[in-house]
Design a protein around this motif. Sequence first.
Motif, short mmCIF file in Angstrom:
data_model
loop_
_atom_site.label_atom_id
_atom_site.label_comp_id
_atom_site.label_asym_id
_atom_site.label_seq_id
_atom_site.Cartn_x
_atom_site.Cartn_y
_atom_site.Cartn_z
N GLY A 1 1.31 4.31 -2.85
CA GLY A 1 1.05 5.71 -2.54
C GLY A 1 -0.27 5.94 -1.82
O GLY A 1 -0.81 7.03 -1.85
N VAL A 2 -0.79 4.91 -1.15
CA VAL A 2 -2.02 5.08 -0.37
C VAL A 2 -1.69 5.97 0.83
O VAL A 2 -0.70 5.74 1.52
CB VAL A 2 -2.55 3.71 0.11
N PRO A 3 -2.51 6.99 1.09
CA PRO A 3 -2.23 7.90 2.21
C PRO A 3 -2.24 7.16 3.56
O PRO A 3 -2.97 6.17 3.73
CB PRO A 3 -3.38 8.90 2.16
N THR B 1 -6.63 4.94 -5.57
CA THR B 1 -5.69 5.95 -5.07
C THR B 1 -5.35 6.97 -6.14
O THR B 1 -5.28 8.16 -5.87
CB THR B 1 -4.40 5.25 -4.59
N HIS B 2 -5.16 6.48 -7.37
CA HIS B 2 -4.65 7.40 -8.39
C HIS B 2 -5.72 7.90 -9.37
O HIS B 2 -5.53 8.90 -10.03
CB HIS B 2 -3.52 6.72 -9.17
N ARG C 1 3.64 10.93 -4.68
CA ARG C 1 2.47 10.08 -4.92
C ARG C 1 2.11 10.04 -6.40
O ARG C 1 1.72 9.01 -6.93
CB ARG C 1 1.29 10.57 -4.08
N GLU D 1 -7.26 -1.13 -5.43
CA GLU D 1 -6.70 -0.11 -4.54
C GLU D 1 -5.81 0.93 -5.26
O GLU D 1 -6.01 2.13 -5.07
CB GLU D 1 -5.93 -0.75 -3.39
N ARG E 1 4.04 7.48 -8.08
CA ARG E 1 3.93 6.09 -7.63
C ARG E 1 3.11 5.23 -8.59
O ARG E 1 3.27 4.02 -8.61
CB ARG E 1 3.34 6.02 -6.22
N ALA F 1 0.83 -1.20 0.00
CA ALA F 1 0.00 0.00 0.00
C ALA F 1 0.87 1.25 0.00
O ALA F 1 0.59 2.22 -0.71
CB ALA F 1 -0.93 -0.01 1.20
#
Lengths: 311, 327
Positions: A211-213, B125-126, B92, B121, B95, A207
């Motif tokens: 780049g999951v916060p 996220t992106h 980020r 996931e 990533r 994770a």
Amino acid sequence: MTNISLNPQQPKTAAMAERMAEVSGRSLWADARTRFLRNKAAMVSLVVLILVALFAFFGQYLTPWDNETIDWNVLGNTKELGRPSLANGHYFGFGESGRDLYSRVVQGTQISLMVGVVGAAIAVIVGTIYGAVAGFVGGRVDSAMMRFVDIAMSIPYMFVLILLLVVFGRSIVMLFVGIGLTAWLDMSRIVRGQTLSIKNKEYIEAAVATGVPTFTIIRRHIVPNLLGVVAVYATLLVPSMILTESFISFLGLGVQEPLTSWGALISEGVKTMNYGMLWQLFFPLTFFVITIFAFFFIGDGLRDALDPKDR
Amino acid sequence: MSDETILKVDDLKVWFDVKKQGAMPWVKARKLKAIDGVSFELKAGETLGIVGESGCGKSTLARAVMQMLPVEAGSVVWLGAELVGLDTRHMRSHRKEMQMIFQDPLASLNPRMTIGQIIAEPLKTHFPSLSGDEMKKRVQDVLDTVGILPNLVNRYPHEFSGGQCQRIGIARALVVDPQLIICDEPVSALDVSIQAQVINLLMDLQKETGVALIFIAHDLSVVKHISDRVMVLYLGNVMEIAPARALYAKPMHPYTEALIAAVPIPDPKREKAKQIMLLDQDLPSPLDPPSGCVFRTRCPIAERRCAEEKPLLRDTGEDHKVACHLR
Ligand code: SF4
């Protein structure tokens, strides 16, 4: 070793046919539930516990007598007149001071369960947050937080509890404060340890790499994996809260008249044991014992069901 | 493979502070030089194999490139942008361009999530603006690509075998269309026959999508098949880096020779006749590496000079670089 080739064609055609029907999976929770339902001791205990809870909430409606009225006729001769009897509606007989024991036990059950559940809830919430923060942040914060727990744990808590009750007066609030102050320490240690081991799992790393916060990682990956341990520990914490409260009440420091609890009732029953009024001990004690056992069996069942061997 | 360089790592250093257990707070931490000046480049669509014994810093290097560890010094330039020192938010956005797959396939999947959720996931996220249906479609597509029936999206990781879990891990990496996938010993936890399947899958995917790979392994035989170039690491230092064929045909560094000798030959006669060159001693502690050439304590041809002077990585022509005084 390299001549086994992948055939991408085959799964593709199969997928076309089967794409319509999605197979549902069995989550670890579903697995655990099946295992729990199969555990006889835990299931019986669960039923017993539900009955005890129903008794606490609705037991009062089954009797015409309340828990305050003193029957002056009985007071002088409880041994003869105060026996349990279905005929006059005093199912459990009379208590020491001429009050209906059935209603007193209902009242005591309410208080004891409340102390157990609220006490455990406080401990679980405080302990989980404290432990999760210490474990996830790590480093110096972790060291400082856990040294504090070590120090707090080295103080004999029964001593502190009794001191608190003596100094600040005996009230149920003080009892909560006293029990709550100490019970979360164990919880925080357990949660911290668990958080540390989860933090090092590769799925957390995955994770992070994606780049999951951070906050999402805690919510999505850490907390769900903590819940099992927390649930088990919480169920085992409730009876130990009840035991502590009963012990304090047995000493006469806990719940005060006109309120009562199992511990206080047992304490009264013990005093009159020698006069042959055994029912005054028998009824509260029975409730106390079966409830404690039920909680322990359920806790055990949960632990077996949630056993993280398959992780 | 094109000629465009997508990743340029220059003199990268990763040091860890190590304290004895129970040391007093004022005791100074010792520096563990996990990565001590590593440089390499990676071209688009290329596969770089990284080989070395456990504890040589392979995994640390991978995580340092991904900026998952604090870097002591050096630079990592990704698609023209410096990554070292970049803040979390800017990092980020990069990533999604570089993904990673892990050694333990089951442990790298959250046991409480369905594989559909796991693969989605990175998308969530992106690309948070994607609708549920689009996400689902994309997840099913990548599942199909890695050879898992897309109707299994609602299953949980523990319902799959190790090889299937690794495919799911690959699907998660693939779902955002990265330009680089770092594979951290992706097959060492798998059976030999499954290893071949996973490696072939990665090679097929590379052909299809043109993704670049960094493939980490602890023995040379695994990377031989998949790599264009191979880098040999020892105690956080590069010993040799060369095109795969040249490295296997003509290893120059004594350490590479030893690693190649350790690979069994599937012919009993030749295996017996082979000159045995075993590395008998253990890896020296990275806390206290040997002076000069880090390999000298185990090198069969070490000389005095090796203890005094650290050999630099030197180009011997045809992209073959070696760090040894005598070769
Ligand atoms: S520099 Fe010296 S010790 Fe190092 S590998 Fe070469 S010969 Fe061996």
